[in-house]
Design a protein around this motif. Structure first.
Motif, PDB file in Angstrom:
ATOM      1  N   LEU A   1       0.824  -1.215   0.000  1.00 43.59           N
ATOM      2  CA  LEU A   1       0.000   0.000   0.000  1.00 43.59           C
ATOM      3  C   LEU A   1       0.858   1.265   0.000  1.00 43.59           C
ATOM      4  O   LEU A   1       0.326   2.373   0.100  1.00 43.59           O
ATOM      5  N   SER A   2       2.182   1.080  -0.053  1.00 44.20           N
ATOM      6  CA  SER A   2       3.148   2.195   0.031  1.00 44.20           C
ATOM      7  C   SER A   2       2.915   3.051   1.273  1.00 44.20           C
ATOM      8  O   SER A   2       3.087   4.275   1.239  1.00 44.20           O
ATOM      9  N   ALA A   3       2.496   2.416   2.367  1.00 43.84           N
ATOM     10  CA  ALA A   3       2.260   3.155   3.618  1.00 43.84           C
ATOM     11  C   ALA A   3       3.573   3.261   4.392  1.00 43.84           C
ATOM     12  O   ALA A   3       4.325   2.284   4.462  1.00 43.84           O
ATOM     13  N   PRO A   4       3.865   4.425   4.962  1.00 43.86           N
ATOM     14  CA  PRO A   4       5.086   4.541   5.763  1.00 43.86           C
ATOM     15  C   PRO A   4       5.008   3.714   7.052  1.00 43.86           C
ATOM     16  O   PRO A   4       3.923   3.522   7.610  1.00 43.86           O
ATOM     17  N   VAL A   5       6.175   3.226   7.493  1.00 45.54           N
ATOM     18  CA  VAL A   5       6.261   2.405   8.706  1.00 45.54           C
ATOM     19  C   VAL A   5       7.313   3.026   9.623  1.00 45.54           C
ATOM     20  O   VAL A   5       8.446   3.271   9.199  1.00 45.54           O
ATOM     21  N   VAL A   6       6.918   3.268  10.868  1.00 44.99           N
ATOM     22  CA  VAL A   6       7.870   3.786  11.859  1.00 44.99           C
ATOM     23  C   VAL A   6       8.333   2.582  12.675  1.00 44.99           C
ATOM     24  O   VAL A   6       7.543   1.985  13.404  1.00 44.99           O
ATOM     25  N   VAL A   7       9.592   2.198  12.523  1.00 47.77           N
ATOM     26  CA  VAL A   7      10.096   0.991  13.179  1.00 47.77           C
ATOM     27  C   VAL A   7      10.901   1.368  14.423  1.00 47.77           C
ATOM     28  O   VAL A   7      11.890   2.090  14.329  1.00 47.77           O
ATOM     29  N   VAL A   8      10.435   0.865  15.574  1.00 47.40           N
ATOM     30  CA  VAL A   8      11.170   1.113  16.813  1.00 47.40           C
ATOM     31  C   VAL A   8      12.258   0.041  16.914  1.00 47.40           C
ATOM     32  O   VAL A   8      11.955  -1.156  16.994  1.00 47.40           O
ATOM     33  N   ARG A   9      13.493   0.466  16.892  1.00 46.46           N
ATOM     34  CA  ARG A   9      14.628  -0.480  16.899  1.00 46.46           C
ATOM     35  C   ARG A   9      14.735  -1.216  18.219  1.00 46.46           C
ATOM     36  O   ARG A   9      14.485  -0.656  19.279  1.00 46.46           O
ATOM     37  N   ARG A  10      15.171  -2.468  18.175  1.00 48.19           N
ATOM     38  CA  ARG A  10      15.243  -3.241  19.402  1.00 48.19           C
ATOM     39  C   ARG A  10      16.572  -3.013  20.130  1.00 48.19           C
ATOM     40  O   ARG A  10      17.588  -2.738  19.484  1.00 48.19           O
ATOM     41  N   PRO A  11      16.548  -3.154  21.459  1.00 47.67           N
ATOM     42  CA  PRO A  11      17.796  -2.967  22.215  1.00 47.67           C
ATOM     43  C   PRO A  11      18.765  -4.121  21.951  1.00 47.67           C
ATOM     44  O   PRO A  11      18.332  -5.221  21.589  1.00 47.67           O
ATOM     45  N   PRO A  12      20.081  -3.887  22.143  1.00 46.16           N
ATOM     46  CA  PRO A  12      21.038  -4.967  21.900  1.00 46.16           C
ATOM     47  C   PRO A  12      20.980  -6.044  22.990  1.00 46.16           C
ATOM     48  O   PRO A  12      20.504  -5.790  24.090  1.00 46.16           O
ATOM     49  N   VAL A  13      21.472  -7.221  22.665  1.00 44.36           N
ATOM     50  CA  VAL A  13      21.617  -8.313  23.646  1.00 44.36           C
ATOM     51  C   VAL A  13      22.704  -7.852  24.638  1.00 44.36           C
ATOM     52  O   VAL A  13      23.666  -7.207  24.236  1.00 44.36           O
ATOM     53  N   PRO A  14      22.547  -8.146  25.957  1.00 39.79           N
ATOM     54  CA  PRO A  14      23.567  -7.711  26.922  1.00 39.79           C
ATOM     55  C   PRO A  14      24.988  -8.139  26.512  1.00 39.79           C
ATOM     56  O   PRO A  14      25.161  -9.233  25.950  1.00 39.79           O
ATOM     57  N   ALA A  15      25.946  -7.285  26.818  1.00 40.92           N
ATOM     58  CA  ALA A  15      27.340  -7.554  26.449  1.00 40.92           C
ATOM     59  C   ALA A  15      27.794  -8.897  27.013  1.00 40.92           C
ATOM     60  O   ALA A  15      27.460  -9.242  28.149  1.00 40.92           O
ATOM     61  N   GLY A  16      28.508  -9.640  26.210  1.00 42.75           N
ATOM     62  CA  GLY A  16      29.088 -10.907  26.664  1.00 42.75           C
ATOM     63  C   GLY A  16      28.155 -12.094  26.532  1.00 42.75           C
ATOM     64  O   GLY A  16      28.562 -13.233  26.786  1.00 42.75           O
ATOM     65  N   VAL A  17      26.886 -11.852  26.151  1.00 44.08           N
ATOM     66  CA  VAL A  17      25.946 -12.981  25.998  1.00 44.08           C
ATOM     67  C   VAL A  17      25.896 -13.351  24.512  1.00 44.08           C
ATOM     68  O   VAL A  17      25.513 -12.530  23.681  1.00 44.08           O
ATOM     69  N   PRO A  18      26.267 -14.587  24.171  1.00 46.25           N
ATOM     70  CA  PRO A  18      26.178 -14.995  22.762  1.00 46.25           C
ATOM     71  C   PRO A  18      24.718 -15.179  22.368  1.00 46.25           C
ATOM     72  O   PRO A  18      23.849 -15.292  23.234  1.00 46.25           O
ATOM     73  N   SER A  19      24.439 -15.195  21.075  1.00 41.39           N
ATOM     74  CA  SER A  19      23.045 -15.396  20.676  1.00 41.39           C
ATOM     75  C   SER A  19      22.949 -16.362  19.503  1.00 41.39           C
ATOM     76  O   SER A  19      23.908 -16.565  18.757  1.00 41.39           O
TER      77      SER A  19
END
Ligand code: NAP
Length: 250
Positions: free
Chosen positions: A213-231
């Motif tokens: 629909l060519s509608a704009p999307v406002v994307v709230v970015r996610r926080p990073p994984v805590p330092a030192g924790v693998p994912s």
């Protein structure tokens, strides 16, 4: 000897992981839920519900229940529990892994505006549209409360007030198809969307519909994984990590 895996849950991925681990003979699997949803979907293995009482409470639980591995499979925006998981696992020397679905990235034809928070999204909205489809979860609507536009809010549980004066609430649990989302956007004459950038196929349909629909999307970015924790990006990645640790311990 049995291995006890604690999954911090509340996501589709956590449920799929519990199902995969419940099939393993020498594995005790417990899923922990915050207890926010009144009737959560069925989960394989053992279940505990409610907060632990901070990082110290979680550390005590890890010790008492002799947890061998901790999997933080919470929603990418559940940053407090993820920080507690990292801290508690560090205290108890329990290996920890974050299960994080891959994030979304803009494709051809997407009209995306990246922001870092809900208040930042609210600030941007008036210049983008007046009929908003908001799927940022039941909490945090206060950030939009002062806005004049029409808001269609979709969540699993009723959202917490305060919320914008012109708000229509739609209680529904996904997954939704692109056809469902297109119909919804058209019916409600939506001209801008605000999802949380959680990633995951279950919620991506609304983004495909927005593109069509060519509608704009406002994307709230996610926080990073805590330092030192693998994912790991998926259940297979978590299973491989657990197997790698077991091989190492032999
Ligand atoms: P949060 O802000 O990171 O955590 C707040 C507190 O809730 C934590 O300190 C902890 O209490 C308790 N908690 C959170 N997750 C828990 C779990 N899995 N087991 C036991 N206690 C938990 O969390 P949130 O953003 O409110 O999310 C709560 C739950 O909803 C999470 O399980 C998450 O996966 C799910 N969820 C969140 C979102 C979202 O957008 N945030 C979306 C979908 C699902 P104590 O300090 O007392 O231990």
């Amino acid at each position: 000897m049995s291995t006890h895996v604690l999954i911090l849950g509340g996501t589709t991925e956590a449920r799929a992981l519990a199902a995969a681990l419940a099939d393993r003979p020498a594995c005790r699997v417990t899923t922990s839920l915050a207890g926010r949803v009144t009737s959560p979907a069925r989960i394989d293995g053992e279940l505990r519900t409610g907060g632990f009482g901070g990082a110290e409470g979680l550390a005590a639980w890890l010790r008492e229940e002799r947890v061998d591995a901790l999997i933080d499979a919470t929603h990418p925006f559940a940053a407090v529990i993820s920080a507690h998981a990292a801290e508690a696992a560090g205290h108890c020397a329990v290996p920890v892994l974050a299960l994080r679905r891959p994030g979304w990235s803009a494709g051809r034809g997407d009209v995306w505006h990246d922001v870092r928070s809900l208040p930042e999204a609210a600030e941007l909205l008036p210049e983008l549209g007046r009929r908003v489809f908001l799927t940022t979860g039941r909490q945090g609507l206060a950030a939009f409360a002062g806005l004049a536009g029409h808001f269609l809010v979709r969540s699993v549980e009723p959202p917490d007030p305060p919320m914008p004066a012109h708000t229509e609430v739609l209680l529904a649990r996904g997954p939704f198809t692109v056809a469902d989302e297109l119909e919804l956007l058209r019916t409600h004459r939506i001209d801008v969307l605000v999802p949380k950038g959680g990633g995951g196929a279950a919620t991506a349909a609304r983004l495909v519909a927005a593109r069509e629909l060519s509608a704009p999307v406002v994307v709230v970015r996610r926080p990073p994984v805590p330092a030192g924790v693998p994912s790991a990006p998926d259940v297979a990645g978590v299973l491989a990590w657990l197997d790698g640790r077991a091989d190492h311990g032999r």
